[in-house]
Design a protein around this motif. Structure first.
Motif, PDB file in Angstrom:
ATOM      1  N   TYR A   1     -49.706  -4.191  31.986  1.00 44.78           N
ATOM      2  CA  TYR A   1     -50.829  -4.746  32.745  1.00 44.78           C
ATOM      3  C   TYR A   1     -50.970  -6.251  32.523  1.00 44.78           C
TER       4      TYR A   1
ATOM      5  N   GLN B   1     -45.852  -4.170  42.040  1.00 38.26           N
ATOM      6  CA  GLN B   1     -45.753  -4.092  40.589  1.00 38.26           C
ATOM      7  C   GLN B   1     -46.465  -2.865  40.011  1.00 38.26           C
ATOM      8  N   LEU B   2     -47.671  -2.598  40.466  1.00 40.00           N
ATOM      9  CA  LEU B   2     -48.423  -1.469  39.899  1.00 40.00           C
ATOM     10  C   LEU B   2     -47.867  -0.118  40.328  1.00 40.00           C
ATOM     11  N   SER B   3     -47.301  -0.036  41.523  1.00 37.83           N
ATOM     12  CA  SER B   3     -46.782   1.257  41.978  1.00 37.83           C
ATOM     13  C   SER B   3     -45.363   1.538  41.487  1.00 37.83           C
ATOM     14  N   ASP B   4     -44.696   0.543  40.897  1.00 37.94           N
ATOM     15  CA  ASP B   4     -43.334   0.742  40.397  1.00 37.94           C
ATOM     16  C   ASP B   4     -43.334   1.839  39.326  1.00 37.94           C
TER      17      ASP B   4
ATOM     18  N   GLY C   1     -44.720   4.658  39.725  1.00 41.93           N
ATOM     19  CA  GLY C   1     -45.896   5.503  39.972  1.00 41.93           C
ATOM     20  C   GLY C   1     -45.817   6.125  41.354  1.00 41.93           C
TER      21      GLY C   1
ATOM     22  N   LYS D   1     -51.272   5.179  42.030  1.00 40.62           N
ATOM     23  CA  LYS D   1     -51.263   5.511  40.609  1.00 40.62           C
ATOM     24  C   LYS D   1     -50.092   4.786  39.996  1.00 40.62           C
ATOM     25  N   ASP D   2     -50.332   4.130  38.857  1.00 43.42           N
ATOM     26  CA  ASP D   2     -49.227   3.456  38.190  1.00 43.42           C
ATOM     27  C   ASP D   2     -48.411   4.457  37.378  1.00 43.42           C
ATOM     28  N   LYS D   3     -47.389   3.989  36.705  1.00 42.75           N
ATOM     29  CA  LYS D   3     -46.483   4.875  35.974  1.00 42.75           C
ATOM     30  C   LYS D   3     -47.151   5.583  34.804  1.00 42.75           C
TER      31      LYS D   3
ATOM     32  N   TRP E   1     -55.508   2.863  40.871  1.00 42.12           N
ATOM     33  CA  TRP E   1     -55.904   1.519  41.262  1.00 42.12           C
ATOM     34  C   TRP E   1     -56.188   1.496  42.754  1.00 42.12           C
TER      35      TRP E   1
END
Length: 156
Positions: free
Chosen positions: A21, A92-95, A97, A106-108, A113
């Motif tokens: 994060y 970046q956040l979904s990588d 996820g 949802k992130d990994k 989010w």
């Protein structure tokens, strides 16, 4: 000073999540990290609680074991100034996820989010209910939100 701090329960990934994060959000800081000692309950030397800030918002992360999982009932909404910021954060956040509808992902780690444009509040609260309804209809067709498409729906 913030009086309310999100406290995230991870199985064993608190430090990894904190670093992930902090690498994504500007103005982020890694704070204090406490580690389990001889009395556990986690393995000696492993992270117990990690403190960090994301764009000035304090967070704490706990390695508490597999007892609890994240779900969509709680999410973090990120207001984005432009499409480039939406695109970057979404990517970046979904990588690792999964993406969902209406700007949610949802992130990994399983944390939910909402990546939304700052202008959305203005578009959705237009006093003309026909305009705000068209914006909502457009949102319902989207995964990642598209500012230009939302503005077009509002203006029609």
């Amino acid at each position: 000073m913030h009086r309310i701090t999100p406290f995230l329960w991870f199985d064993t990934q608190a430090e990894e999540a904190m670093n992930f994060y902090a690498s994504i959000f500007k103005n982020s800081k890694i704070g204090a990290v406490s580690r389990y000692g001889d009395t556990g309950p986690g393995p000696k030397g492993s992270v117990m609680v990690a403190s960090f800030e994301l764009d000035g918002q304090p967070f704490k992360a706990l390695n508490g074991g597999p007892h609890f999982k994240f779900n969509e009932a709680v999410s973090f909404m990120v207001d984005c100034d432009d499409q480039a910021e939406i695109d970057r954060l979404w990517e970046q956040l979904s990588d690792g996820g999964q993406t969902s509808q209406c700007g949610w992902l949802k992130d990994k780690f399983g944390v939910s989010w909402q990546i939304v444009p700052t202008v959305l509040g203005e578009l959705m609260s237009d006093p003309d209910p026909v305009k705000s309804n068209r914006v909502m209809e457009a949102i319902l067709t989207m995964t990642k939100l598209d500012i230009a498409a939302l503005k077009r729906a509002h203006a029609v």
